[in-house]
Design a protein around this motif. Structure first.
Motif, PDB file in Angstrom:
ATOM      1  N   ASP A 218      18.247  41.788  43.645  1.00 30.36           N
ATOM      2  CA  ASP A 218      18.526  41.119  44.795  1.00 30.36           C
ATOM      3  C   ASP A 218      20.471  41.355  44.795  1.00 30.36           C
ATOM      4  OD1 ASP A 218      16.690  39.198  45.206  1.00 30.36           O
ATOM      5  OD2 ASP A 218      17.060  37.744  43.955  1.00 30.36           O
ATOM      6  N   ASP A 219      21.323  42.246  43.618  1.00 30.95           N
ATOM      7  CA  ASP A 219      21.903  42.852  43.327  1.00 30.95           C
ATOM      8  C   ASP A 219      22.370  44.324  43.350  1.00 30.95           C
ATOM      9  OD1 ASP A 219      20.550  43.826  40.889  1.00 30.95           O
ATOM     10  OD2 ASP A 219      22.041  43.805  39.309  1.00 30.95           O
ATOM     11  N   MET A 220      21.412  44.491  44.254  1.00 27.77           N
ATOM     12  CA  MET A 220      21.826  45.527  45.006  1.00 27.77           C
ATOM     13  C   MET A 220      21.440  46.153  46.844  1.00 27.77           C
ATOM     14  SD  MET A 220      20.573  48.500  42.398  1.00 27.77           S
ATOM     15  CE  MET A 220      21.224  48.038  40.503  1.00 27.77           C
TER      16      MET A 220
ATOM     17  N   LYS B 201      25.601  41.337  51.766  1.00 24.59           N
ATOM     18  CA  LYS B 201      25.136  40.535  52.342  1.00 24.59           C
ATOM     19  C   LYS B 201      23.604  40.889  52.844  1.00 24.59           C
ATOM     20  CE  LYS B 201      25.093  36.880  56.269  1.00 24.59           C
ATOM     21  NZ  LYS B 201      26.868  36.683  57.043  1.00 24.59           N
ATOM     22  N   SER B 202      22.829  40.024  52.952  1.00 29.59           N
ATOM     23  CA  SER B 202      21.226  40.264  53.640  1.00 29.59           C
ATOM     24  C   SER B 202      21.197  42.240  53.109  1.00 29.59           C
ATOM     25  CB  SER B 202      21.219  40.528  55.090  1.00 29.59           C
ATOM     26  OG  SER B 202      21.578  38.758  55.594  1.00 29.59           O
ATOM     27  N   ASN B 203      21.180  42.690  52.155  1.00 26.75           N
ATOM     28  CA  ASN B 203      20.401  43.536  51.566  1.00 26.75           C
ATOM     29  C   ASN B 203      21.704  44.648  51.977  1.00 26.75           C
ATOM     30  OD1 ASN B 203      18.987  45.015  49.317  1.00 26.75           O
ATOM     31  ND2 ASN B 203      17.637  45.479  51.212  1.00 26.75           N
ATOM     32  N   GLY B 204      22.450  44.629  52.256  1.00 25.50           N
ATOM     33  CA  GLY B 204      23.877  45.477  53.156  1.00 25.50           C
ATOM     34  C   GLY B 204      25.051  45.561  52.431  1.00 25.50           C
ATOM     35  N   CYS B 205      25.650  46.525  52.344  1.00 18.68           N
ATOM     36  CA  CYS B 205      27.028  46.464  52.610  1.00 18.68           C
ATOM     37  C   CYS B 205      27.794  46.172  53.462  1.00 18.68           C
ATOM     38  CB  CYS B 205      27.660  47.276  51.750  1.00 18.68           C
ATOM     39  SG  CYS B 205      27.153  48.246  49.978  1.00 18.68           S
ATOM     40  N   HIS B 206      29.167  45.742  54.199  1.00 21.68           N
ATOM     41  CA  HIS B 206      29.931  45.221  54.750  1.00 21.68           C
ATOM     42  C   HIS B 206      31.088  44.941  54.162  1.00 21.68           C
ATOM     43  CE1 HIS B 206      25.939  43.666  57.256  1.00 21.68           C
ATOM     44  NE2 HIS B 206      25.739  42.931  55.766  1.00 21.68           N
TER      45      HIS B 206
ATOM     46  N   GLY C 280      29.468  45.572  43.733  1.00 19.72           N
ATOM     47  CA  GLY C 280      28.541  45.016  43.116  1.00 19.72           C
ATOM     48  C   GLY C 280      28.966  43.731  43.937  1.00 19.72           C
ATOM     49  N   GLN C 281      29.727  42.662  44.486  1.00 18.18           N
ATOM     50  CA  GLN C 281      30.422  41.611  44.857  1.00 18.18           C
ATOM     51  C   GLN C 281      29.705  41.374  45.961  1.00 18.18           C
ATOM     52  OE1 GLN C 281      31.820  40.347  42.487  1.00 18.18           O
ATOM     53  NE2 GLN C 281      31.488  41.800  41.541  1.00 18.18           N
ATOM     54  N   LYS C 282      29.489  40.388  45.949  1.00 17.79           N
ATOM     55  CA  LYS C 282      29.166  39.044  46.889  1.00 17.79           C
ATOM     56  C   LYS C 282      30.039  38.480  48.135  1.00 17.79           C
ATOM     57  CE  LYS C 282      24.294  38.448  44.646  1.00 17.79           C
ATOM     58  NZ  LYS C 282      23.088  37.378  44.573  1.00 17.79           N
ATOM     59  N   THR C 283      31.359  38.854  47.725  1.00 12.58           N
ATOM     60  CA  THR C 283      32.004  38.426  48.718  1.00 12.58           C
ATOM     61  C   THR C 283      33.572  39.241  48.762  1.00 12.58           C
ATOM     62  OG1 THR C 283      33.027  36.933  47.549  1.00 12.58           O
ATOM     63  CG2 THR C 283      31.338  35.993  48.112  1.00 12.58           C
ATOM     64  N   CYS C 284      34.427  38.821  49.471  1.00 11.64           N
ATOM     65  CA  CYS C 284      35.905  39.467  49.295  1.00 11.64           C
ATOM     66  C   CYS C 284      37.519  38.390  49.197  1.00 11.64           C
ATOM     67  CB  CYS C 284      35.961  39.992  50.331  1.00 11.64           C
ATOM     68  SG  CYS C 284      35.174  41.476  51.248  1.00 11.64           S
ATOM     69  N   GLN C 285      38.151  38.859  48.104  1.00  8.78           N
ATOM     70  CA  GLN C 285      39.239  37.562  47.533  1.00  8.78           C
ATOM     71  C   GLN C 285      39.955  37.548  48.715  1.00  8.78           C
ATOM     72  OE1 GLN C 285      40.504  38.390  43.558  1.00  8.78           O
ATOM     73  NE2 GLN C 285      38.488  40.099  43.496  1.00  8.78           N
ATOM     74  N   LYS C 286      40.775  36.507  49.407  1.00 10.76           N
ATOM     75  CA  LYS C 286      41.548  36.597  49.732  1.00 10.76           C
ATOM     76  C   LYS C 286      43.293  36.391  50.064  1.00 10.76           C
ATOM     77  CE  LYS C 286      38.911  32.926  52.996  1.00 10.76           C
ATOM     78  NZ  LYS C 286      38.229  34.246  54.097  1.00 10.76           N
ATOM     79  N   CYS C 287      44.078  37.518  51.010  1.00  7.95           N
ATOM     80  CA  CYS C 287      45.364  37.807  50.225  1.00  7.95           C
ATOM     81  C   CYS C 287      45.945  36.465  50.238  1.00  7.95           C
ATOM     82  CB  CYS C 287      46.178  38.603  51.386  1.00  7.95           C
ATOM     83  SG  CYS C 287      45.348  39.815  51.870  1.00  7.95           S
ATOM     84  N   ARG C 288      47.047  36.267  49.517  1.00  7.28           N
ATOM     85  CA  ARG C 288      47.645  34.718  49.140  1.00  7.28           C
ATOM     86  C   ARG C 288      48.125  34.428  50.604  1.00  7.28           C
ATOM     87  NH1 ARG C 288      52.616  35.315  45.582  1.00  7.28           N
ATOM     88  NH2 ARG C 288      53.256  37.779  45.898  1.00  7.28           N
ATOM     89  N   ALA C 289      48.994  33.670  50.580  1.00 10.31           N
ATOM     90  CA  ALA C 289      49.254  32.584  51.266  1.00 10.31           C
ATOM     91  C   ALA C 289      50.540  33.775  51.983  1.00 10.31           C
ATOM     92  CB  ALA C 289      49.288  31.605  51.745  1.00 10.31           C
ATOM     93  N   GLY C 290      50.580  34.286  53.820  1.00  9.04           N
ATOM     94  CA  GLY C 290      51.801  34.780  54.404  1.00  9.04           C
ATOM     95  C   GLY C 290      51.668  36.328  53.745  1.00  9.04           C
ATOM     96  N   TYR C 291      50.601  37.020  53.298  1.00 15.17           N
ATOM     97  CA  TYR C 291      50.031  38.339  52.896  1.00 15.17           C
ATOM     98  C   TYR C 291      48.775  38.879  53.571  1.00 15.17           C
ATOM     99  CZ  TYR C 291      53.004  38.121  49.708  1.00 15.17           C
ATOM    100  OH  TYR C 291      54.867  38.564  48.418  1.00 15.17           O
ATOM    101  N   ALA C 292      48.913  40.161  54.887  1.00 16.04           N
ATOM    102  CA  ALA C 292      47.890  40.208  55.193  1.00 16.04           C
ATOM    103  C   ALA C 292      47.452  41.612  55.344  1.00 16.04           C
ATOM    104  CB  ALA C 292      47.550  40.228  56.839  1.00 16.04           C
ATOM    105  N   THR C 293      46.519  42.392  55.279  1.00 16.14           N
ATOM    106  CA  THR C 293      45.865  43.624  55.577  1.00 16.14           C
ATOM    107  C   THR C 293      45.848  44.480  56.953  1.00 16.14           C
ATOM    108  OG1 THR C 293      43.520  43.503  55.800  1.00 16.14           O
ATOM    109  CG2 THR C 293      44.788  43.171  53.653  1.00 16.14           C
TER     110      THR C 293
END
Length: 216
Positions: free
Chosen positions: A83-85, A102-107, A119-132
């Motif tokens: 489950d964690d891979m 997600k769904s046994n794959g990396c995105h 090995g994380q299941k989510t990403c962290q959002k940039c703070r308000a006013g910032y973007a990648t």
């Protein structure tokens, strides 16, 4: 190992379809990760060798004492990881930084998000006013100031900061937030309009009801 031998239905062809179904279960928690992946690679390599042998006419299968020449063999892998891979190039592993599982794959992390750990299941959002500038960002430093502090935030120095509880800001690029009137507050930070301010007593009642429902 399961064998299924069925006649072919193609015109002008006399022969059989041979389905070879194998199922191998490896308990990764009982094996070192490197050894676990070695087993998976060996299994995939063997399947590939059988496929190549059939294409070269070097593969025969004997069923019921009769030998059949295998002219075409297709290998379909349905590898399942813990489950964690995730499945990475025929091995199980953790999703690298800049991605999420997600769904046994990396995105890749979407725009305006990042992930510095594997090995994380989510990403962290940039703070308000910032973007990648792209997807797959790995660091908070990849979040660049856009020059605009959106509603629900205020400017401090060169950065944007969300309005605190009990405050709101409906406009962009302002130096402070507006306070709710006496006896009113917000449910969280980053409120954007005055109607987000509600009676403080109603929050207390809501908390009591949640506690009662939770104890049932």
């Amino acid at each position: 190992l399961q064998l299924e031998l069925t006649p072919t239905r193609k015109k002008r062809t006399d022969g059989y379809n041979l389905n070879v179904i194998t199922k191998v279960t490896l308990k990764s928690e009982r094996l070192p990760q490197e050894e676990f992946n070695t087993y998976l690679v060996d299994f995939e390599t063997t399947a590939e060798q059988l496929t190549n042998a059939s294409k070269n006419g070097d593969l025969d299968v004997t069923v019921g004492g009769i030998s059949y020449g295998v002219s075409a063999l297709a290998h379909v892998s349905n590898m399942s990881c813990p489950d964690d891979m995730a499945a990475l190039n025929s091995v199980c592993g953790h999703c690298p930084p800049g991605t999420y599982m997600k769904s046994n794959g990396c995105h890749k992390c979407p725009m305006n998000e990042y992930q510095p750990e594997e090995g994380q299941k989510t990403c962290q959002k940039c703070r308000a006013g910032y973007a990648t500038n792209s997807t797959g960002s790995v660091s908070r430093n990849d979040c660049r100031h856009t020059g605009i502090c959106p509603a629900g935030t205020h400017i401090i120095g060169t950065g944007c900061y969300e309005c605190r509880i009990g405050e709101y800001q409906p406009s962009e690029n302002l130096l402070g937030c507006l306070k709710c009137r006496d006896g009113y507050t917000t449910m969280g930070i980053g409120s954007t309009k005055e109607t987000d301010c509600i009676l403080e007593d109603s929050i207390i009642v809501t908390d009591i009801l949640e506690d009662i429902l939770r104890d049932r």
